[in-house]
Design a protein around this motif. Structure first.
Motif, PDB file in Angstrom:
ATOM      1  N   LYS A 117       0.812  -1.227   0.000  1.00 36.61           N
ATOM      2  CA  LYS A 117       0.000   0.000   0.000  1.00 36.61           C
ATOM      3  C   LYS A 117       0.845   1.277   0.000  1.00 36.61           C
ATOM      4  O   LYS A 117       0.360   2.345   0.360  1.00 36.61           O
ATOM      5  CB  LYS A 117      -0.930   0.000   1.217  1.00 36.61           C
ATOM      6  CG  LYS A 117      -2.000  -1.082   1.214  1.00 36.61           C
ATOM      7  CD  LYS A 117      -3.049  -0.823   0.149  1.00 36.61           C
ATOM      8  CE  LYS A 117      -4.212  -1.797   0.248  1.00 36.61           C
ATOM      9  NZ  LYS A 117      -5.060  -1.545   1.422  1.00 36.61           N
ATOM     10  N   GLY A 118       2.124   1.160  -0.384  1.00 44.97           N
ATOM     11  CA  GLY A 118       2.982   2.340  -0.409  1.00 44.97           C
ATOM     12  C   GLY A 118       2.431   3.474  -1.254  1.00 44.97           C
ATOM     13  O   GLY A 118       2.336   4.618  -0.781  1.00 44.97           O
ATOM     14  N   PRO A 119       2.042   3.200  -2.512  1.00 48.38           N
ATOM     15  CA  PRO A 119       1.481   4.273  -3.347  1.00 48.38           C
ATOM     16  C   PRO A 119       0.207   4.889  -2.762  1.00 48.38           C
ATOM     17  O   PRO A 119       0.010   6.100  -2.854  1.00 48.38           O
ATOM     18  CB  PRO A 119       1.199   3.564  -4.674  1.00 48.38           C
ATOM     19  CG  PRO A 119       2.185   2.442  -4.719  1.00 48.38           C
ATOM     20  CD  PRO A 119       2.269   1.973  -3.292  1.00 48.38           C
ATOM     21  N   ALA A 120      -0.632   4.050  -2.155  1.00 49.41           N
ATOM     22  CA  ALA A 120      -1.874   4.561  -1.555  1.00 49.41           C
ATOM     23  C   ALA A 120      -1.573   5.470  -0.367  1.00 49.41           C
ATOM     24  O   ALA A 120      -2.226   6.501  -0.171  1.00 49.41           O
ATOM     25  CB  ALA A 120      -2.770   3.401  -1.118  1.00 49.41           C
ATOM     26  N   MET A 121      -0.565   5.096   0.428  1.00 51.54           N
ATOM     27  CA  MET A 121      -0.183   5.923   1.574  1.00 51.54           C
ATOM     28  C   MET A 121       0.374   7.252   1.098  1.00 51.54           C
ATOM     29  O   MET A 121       0.050   8.312   1.641  1.00 51.54           O
ATOM     30  CB  MET A 121       0.873   5.171   2.400  1.00 51.54           C
ATOM     31  CG  MET A 121       1.229   5.841   3.726  1.00 51.54           C
ATOM     32  SD  MET A 121      -0.024   5.625   5.011  1.00 51.54           S
ATOM     33  CE  MET A 121      -0.899   7.194   4.944  1.00 51.54           C
ATOM     34  N   LYS A 122       1.205   7.191   0.071  1.00 52.70           N
ATOM     35  CA  LYS A 122       1.784   8.412  -0.501  1.00 52.70           C
ATOM     36  C   LYS A 122       0.670   9.343  -0.994  1.00 52.70           C
ATOM     37  O   LYS A 122       0.671  10.546  -0.719  1.00 52.70           O
ATOM     38  CB  LYS A 122       2.695   8.036  -1.663  1.00 52.70           C
ATOM     39  CG  LYS A 122       3.351   9.216  -2.362  1.00 52.70           C
ATOM     40  CD  LYS A 122       4.691   9.504  -1.770  1.00 52.70           C
ATOM     41  CE  LYS A 122       5.499  10.420  -2.652  1.00 52.70           C
ATOM     42  NZ  LYS A 122       6.860  10.592  -2.155  1.00 52.70           N
ATOM     43  N   GLN A 123      -0.295   8.773  -1.703  1.00 50.70           N
ATOM     44  CA  GLN A 123      -1.392   9.562  -2.252  1.00 50.70           C
ATOM     45  C   GLN A 123      -2.212  10.201  -1.138  1.00 50.70           C
ATOM     46  O   GLN A 123      -2.572  11.388  -1.226  1.00 50.70           O
ATOM     47  CB  GLN A 123      -2.283   8.685  -3.122  1.00 50.70           C
ATOM     48  CG  GLN A 123      -3.407   9.424  -3.833  1.00 50.70           C
ATOM     49  CD  GLN A 123      -2.889  10.388  -4.885  1.00 50.70           C
ATOM     50  OE1 GLN A 123      -1.836  10.162  -5.471  1.00 50.70           O
ATOM     51  NE2 GLN A 123      -3.630  11.461  -5.124  1.00 50.70           N
ATOM     52  N   ALA A 147      -4.506   4.435   9.031  1.00 50.55           N
ATOM     53  CA  ALA A 147      -5.637   3.528   9.242  1.00 50.55           C
ATOM     54  C   ALA A 147      -6.536   3.471   8.017  1.00 50.55           C
ATOM     55  O   ALA A 147      -7.073   2.407   7.666  1.00 50.55           O
ATOM     56  CB  ALA A 147      -6.436   3.973  10.469  1.00 50.55           C
ATOM     57  N   GLU A 148      -6.684   4.597   7.345  1.00 54.46           N
ATOM     58  CA  GLU A 148      -7.561   4.657   6.169  1.00 54.46           C
ATOM     59  C   GLU A 148      -7.072   3.785   5.018  1.00 54.46           C
ATOM     60  O   GLU A 148      -7.872   3.336   4.196  1.00 54.46           O
ATOM     61  CB  GLU A 148      -7.701   6.106   5.696  1.00 54.46           C
ATOM     62  CG  GLU A 148      -8.568   6.960   6.609  1.00 54.46           C
ATOM     63  CD  GLU A 148      -8.523   8.435   6.250  1.00 54.46           C
ATOM     64  OE1 GLU A 148      -7.851   8.794   5.268  1.00 54.46           O
ATOM     65  OE2 GLU A 148      -9.151   9.229   6.973  1.00 54.46           O
ATOM     66  N   ILE A 149      -5.765   3.542   4.951  1.00 52.02           N
ATOM     67  CA  ILE A 149      -5.266   2.704   3.851  1.00 52.02           C
ATOM     68  C   ILE A 149      -4.970   1.265   4.299  1.00 52.02           C
ATOM     69  O   ILE A 149      -4.469   0.461   3.520  1.00 52.02           O
ATOM     70  CB  ILE A 149      -4.052   3.335   3.141  1.00 52.02           C
ATOM     71  CG1 ILE A 149      -2.852   3.460   4.084  1.00 52.02           C
ATOM     72  CG2 ILE A 149      -4.414   4.682   2.550  1.00 52.02           C
ATOM     73  CD1 ILE A 149      -1.851   2.366   3.916  1.00 52.02           C
ATOM     74  N   GLY A 150      -5.313   0.948   5.564  1.00 51.30           N
ATOM     75  CA  GLY A 150      -5.242  -0.449   5.984  1.00 51.30           C
ATOM     76  C   GLY A 150      -4.198  -0.812   7.014  1.00 51.30           C
ATOM     77  O   GLY A 150      -4.072  -1.981   7.386  1.00 51.30           O
ATOM     78  N   LEU A 151      -3.440   0.173   7.512  1.00 48.73           N
ATOM     79  CA  LEU A 151      -2.485  -0.122   8.579  1.00 48.73           C
ATOM     80  C   LEU A 151      -3.199  -0.100   9.926  1.00 48.73           C
ATOM     81  O   LEU A 151      -4.243   0.530  10.083  1.00 48.73           O
ATOM     82  CB  LEU A 151      -1.347   0.899   8.570  1.00 48.73           C
ATOM     83  CG  LEU A 151      -0.382   0.848   7.383  1.00 48.73           C
ATOM     84  CD1 LEU A 151       0.591   2.018   7.443  1.00 48.73           C
ATOM     85  CD2 LEU A 151       0.382  -0.463   7.346  1.00 48.73           C
ATOM     86  N   ASP A 152      -2.633  -0.809  10.904  1.00 52.92           N
ATOM     87  CA  ASP A 152      -3.211  -0.846  12.239  1.00 52.92           C
ATOM     88  C   ASP A 152      -2.900   0.452  12.981  1.00 52.92           C
ATOM     89  O   ASP A 152      -1.731   0.797  13.188  1.00 52.92           O
ATOM     90  CB  ASP A 152      -2.654  -2.047  13.009  1.00 52.92           C
ATOM     91  CG  ASP A 152      -3.247  -2.156  14.400  1.00 52.92           C
ATOM     92  OD1 ASP A 152      -2.669  -1.560  15.333  1.00 52.92           O
ATOM     93  OD2 ASP A 152      -4.300  -2.815  14.548  1.00 52.92           O
TER      94      ASP A 152
END
Length: 221
Positions: A117-123, A147-152
């Motif tokens: 999810k690196g690109p999603a976090m960056k975005q 949290a929004e991109i799936g991390l705890d």
């Protein structure tokens, strides 16, 4: 399944760099123009403003130090605001109240990369900063974004309170600088060809196809 060797593309950029915001969209458009080319896309850290302290500084103080005054930056920003809009992106410089040091943002991207999810976090971080004027020095803002991109959320909050991966991120950013990267975004193809600037998607797609063909021809020899 494709037998082609994936082309590694490292995007060296910073979360608070407006041309990196635009460049991210353009490399994604380029990939869409070359859907048959397998690619491994990774975002690498760069510190656009390494002098900004970990707690950040007020936006006005930052603009005064870097551009002479907030008014001067407003004159300069219109071009990048327009360029962002042409890509369907929003940039509202007046909403930004605090200039962050981005090492924690890069840590989040690194941790998100571990789950793809690196690109999603960056975005998400870029949207918060450029579109919403979010305070990227605020731990609650960072945790919510993660949290929004799936991390705890609890795990991220705990890790942000430590120096986990600070040395790693700093080392990667220093390595980019040592290799001569001074302007971002810089796209590094197959770890040996570098293209700097938020290039036109068609030109990036052309480079992707050409270099992919080259590395696969070499692999077949």
């Amino acid at each position: 399944m494709s037998a082609l060797k994936p082309l590694k593309i490292d995007v060296v950029s910073d979360v608070v760099c407006p041309w990196c915001y635009i460049g991210k969209k353009r490399i994604e458009q380029a990939l869409a123009l070359a859907p048959d080319v397998p690619v491994e896309l990774t975002f690498r850290p760069f510190f656009l403003n390494p002098w900004v302290p970990r707690e950040g500084v007020s936006r006005d103080d930052y603009l005064t130090q870097k551009f002479g005054s907030p008014a001067r930056y407003k004159e300069l920003a219109s071009r990048v605001v327009d360029a962002a809009a042409q890509e369907g992106l929003e940039y509202h410089p007046d909403r930004v109240q605090r200039q962050p040091n981005t090492i924690d943002c890069h840590r989040l991207i690194h941790w998100a990369d571990a789950i793809g999810k690196g690109p999603a976090m960056k975005q998400r971080l870029m949207e918060l900063y450029f579109r919403d004027g979010g305070d990227l020095t605020d731990i609650d803002v960072l945790v919510q974004a993660a949290a929004e991109i799936g991390l705890d959320a609890n795990e991220v909050r705990a890790k942000l309170a430590t120096d986990a991966d600070v040395d790693l991120i700093s080392g990667q950013a220093n390595e980019a600088a040592e290799k001569g990267i001074s302007g971002v975004p810089t796209f590094v193809f197959a770890q040996k060809y570098a293209v700097s600037g938020a290039q036109d998607p068609a030109q990036l797609a052309k480079a992707i196809r050409h270099i992919s063909e080259e590395i696969n021809a070499q692999a077949a020899e």
